[in-house]
Enzyme design. Structure first.
Site, PDB file in Angstrom:
ATOM      1  NE  ARG A  24      -3.560  -2.243   2.793  1.00 26.41           N
ATOM      2  CZ  ARG A  24      -3.274  -3.391   3.418  1.00 26.41           C
ATOM      3  NH1 ARG A  24      -2.057  -3.540   3.974  1.00 26.41           N
ATOM      4  NH2 ARG A  24      -4.158  -4.354   3.500  1.00 26.41           N
ATOM      5  CE  LYS A  55      -6.391  -1.010   4.808  1.00 29.58           C
ATOM      6  NZ  LYS A  55      -7.676  -1.245   4.103  1.00 29.58           N
ATOM      7  CG  HIS A 115      -4.663   0.740  -3.831  1.00 27.55           C
ATOM      8  ND1 HIS A 115      -3.925   0.566  -2.671  1.00 27.55           N
ATOM      9  CD2 HIS A 115      -5.646  -0.205  -3.792  1.00 27.55           C
ATOM     10  CE1 HIS A 115      -4.444  -0.427  -1.960  1.00 27.55           C
ATOM     11  NE2 HIS A 115      -5.473  -0.913  -2.632  1.00 27.55           N
ATOM     12  NE  ARG A 164      -2.854  -3.662  -1.401  1.00 30.48           N
ATOM     13  CZ  ARG A 164      -2.440  -4.494  -0.450  1.00 30.48           C
ATOM     14  NH1 ARG A 164      -1.136  -4.693  -0.298  1.00 30.48           N
ATOM     15  NH2 ARG A 164      -3.291  -5.135   0.322  1.00 30.48           N
ATOM     16  CG  HIS A 217      -6.083  -8.902   1.248  1.00 32.17           C
ATOM     17  ND1 HIS A 217      -6.242  -9.359  -0.048  1.00 32.17           N
ATOM     18  CD2 HIS A 217      -5.945  -7.551   1.137  1.00 32.17           C
ATOM     19  CE1 HIS A 217      -6.212  -8.346  -0.888  1.00 32.17           C
ATOM     20  NE2 HIS A 217      -6.030  -7.237  -0.192  1.00 32.17           N
ATOM     21  CE1 TYR A 230      -6.104  -7.199  -6.951  1.00 29.62           C
ATOM     22  CE2 TYR A 230      -6.297  -8.336  -4.848  1.00 29.62           C
ATOM     23  CZ  TYR A 230      -6.067  -7.183  -5.567  1.00 29.62           C
ATOM     24  OH  TYR A 230      -5.819  -6.009  -4.907  1.00 29.62           O
TER      25      TYR A 230
END
Length: 318
Positions: free
Chosen positions: A169, A193, A260, A263, A286, A295
Site C-alpha cells: 500500500r 492495517k 494503488h 498493488r 489481507h 483478483y
C-alpha cells in the site's frame, strides 16, 4: 493526532465534542487504527453532525443521541444521497456511525439501538483495475523521465517499483525508513492495517531500484525516511498521487491508474503466473481470503475478453 482535526463546535456542544475526542483517542490507542482511517471515521461523523444541525435546528448534544430514531438515520442517508455521495461512502458512513455509537454505549454516555438496524443498501464490490504488464513497464520508465530532478527520478522509480514488485500500500511504502531496506535487503517487515506485521520478499529488480536511489538520496541517514520530498520531509501521499496523474496523462492511461493500481497489478500478475490465493493473501496482508479472491474475478474477466477477441467460435450462434 486528535488535535490535528478541526473541532465540530459549530455543529455540536462541547460535551459532544469531548465524546468525539475520546472516541478518536480510543480508535488510535486501543483499536490502533492508522491516523488516516481514524480521520476518515471523523469526517463521516462530521457529516452526520452537520446533518443533525439542520435536522434539529440547533447544535446537537450528547442527550440528543438517545432520542434519534430509525427515521432520523434514514433521513441522514437521504441527505447524503442527495449530495451525490457514492454507495461506498454511504456504507462507510453507516459503519463509522455504528462504531461511534458502540463506543458511547461502552462509555455509558448514550445508548441508541436504532442505528444498528440501518443498512446503506447492497453494494456491488468494484473489481480492481490492474495495469497490463507492458503498461506497468512503461509506467516505471515514464516515472523516471518525468521527474524534475535526477534524484527525484530515481526516487519515483524506486517507489513505484516497490509498489508493483512487492504489492505494498502507498502508506506502507512511505512509512519505510532507510534502515528498513538496508538491514535485510531480501525481505521487508511491513506493518500494515491494524499494526499487523508481515514479511514481504524483495525481488532483485526492486532491490536494485532502491539501491540506485539510495546512492542519490539527499539525506542518507539510517533513521531517516526512505522516500523524501524536495524539502527533506517524508514524502507526502498527495505528491505521489499528483505525480501518478501526470504520468498516466503522459502515457494516455485511464484514470483508474493510481498508486494503488500498482498493488492491484502485483496481485493480478502473480495470479496469472500461477500463485495460489493463500500465499497472495499473506503477501498483500489481507485479513480475509474474500478480499484476495477479487483478483480471480479480474483474471477470469481478462480471459473472457481474450476469448471473445481471439477464439474463432466466440461469436458463433449457439
Amino acid at each position: 493526532m486528535i488535535s490535528e482535526y478541526n473541532p465540530l463546535s459549530e455543529s455540536i456542544t462541547i460535551n459532544l465534542q469531548n465524546a468525539v475526542d475520546l472516541w478518536q483517542k480510543y480508535l488510535l490507542t486501543e483499536r490502533r487504527l492508522s491516523n488516516l482511517t481514524a480521520s476518515s471515521y471523523y469526517l463521516d461523523i462530521k457529516e452526520f453532525f452537520s446533518f443533525l444541525r439542520e435536522h434539529l435546528g440547533r447544535s446537537a448534544d450528547v442527550s440528543d443521541l438517545d432520542q434519534l430514531t430509525v427515521t432520523d438515520f434514514r433521513a441522514f442517508l437521504t441527505w447524503r444521497t442527495n449530495r451525490n455521495v457514492t454507495r461506498t461512502s454511504l456504507a462507510r458512513g453507516v459503519s463509522s456511525l455504528k462504531n461511534f455509537f458502540r463506543f458511547l454505549v461502552r462509555e455509558h454516555l448514550a445508548e441508541n439501538n436504532a442505528i444498528m438496524s440501518i443498512r446503506a443498501g447492497k453494494m456491488t464490490r468494484a473489481l480492481p483495475h490492474p495495469l497490463a504488464v507492458e503498461d506497468a513497464k512503461l509506467f516505471l520508465q515514464e516515472a523516471f523521465q518525468m521527474a524534475k530532478e535526477p534524484w527525484e527520478g530515481y526516487r519515483d522509480r524506486a517507489l513505484y517499483t516497490l509498489l508493483y514488485g512487492c504489492g505494498l500500500r502507498i502508506s506502507e511504502a512511505l512509512a519505510l525508513n532507510i534502515e528498513d531496506v538496508s538491514q535485510s535487503p531480501e525481505v521487508l517487515v511491513i506493518r500494515g492495517k491494524g499494526n499487523k506485521e508481515r514479511l514481504v520478499p524483495v525481488l532483485p529488480a526492486v532491490n536494485h531500484a532502491i539501491q540506485i536511489y539510495l546512492n542519490h538520496h539527499p539525506h542518507p541517514m539510517p533513521k531517516e525516511a526512505l522516500f523524501v520530498g524536495a524539502r527533506g520531509d517524508r514524502l507526502n501521499p498527495g505528491v505521489v498521487q499528483r505525480n501518478v496523474r501526470q504520468i498516466r496523462r503522459g502515457l494516455g492511461l485511464p484514470q483508474t491508474v493510481t498508486p494503488h493500481a500498482l498493488r492491484h497489478s502485483f496481485a493480478t500478475h502473480l495470479l496469472e503466473g500461477g500463485s495460489d490465493l493463500r500465499t497472495l493473501q499473506e503477501l498483500l496482508g489481507h485479513k480475509s481470503l474474500a478480499a484476495t479472491q477479487r483478483y480471480t474475478e479480474v483474471t477470469i474477466e481478462q480471459l473472457e475478453r481474450v476469448y471473445e477477441k481471439a477464439h474463432p467460435r466466440a461469436h458463433s450462434s449457439k
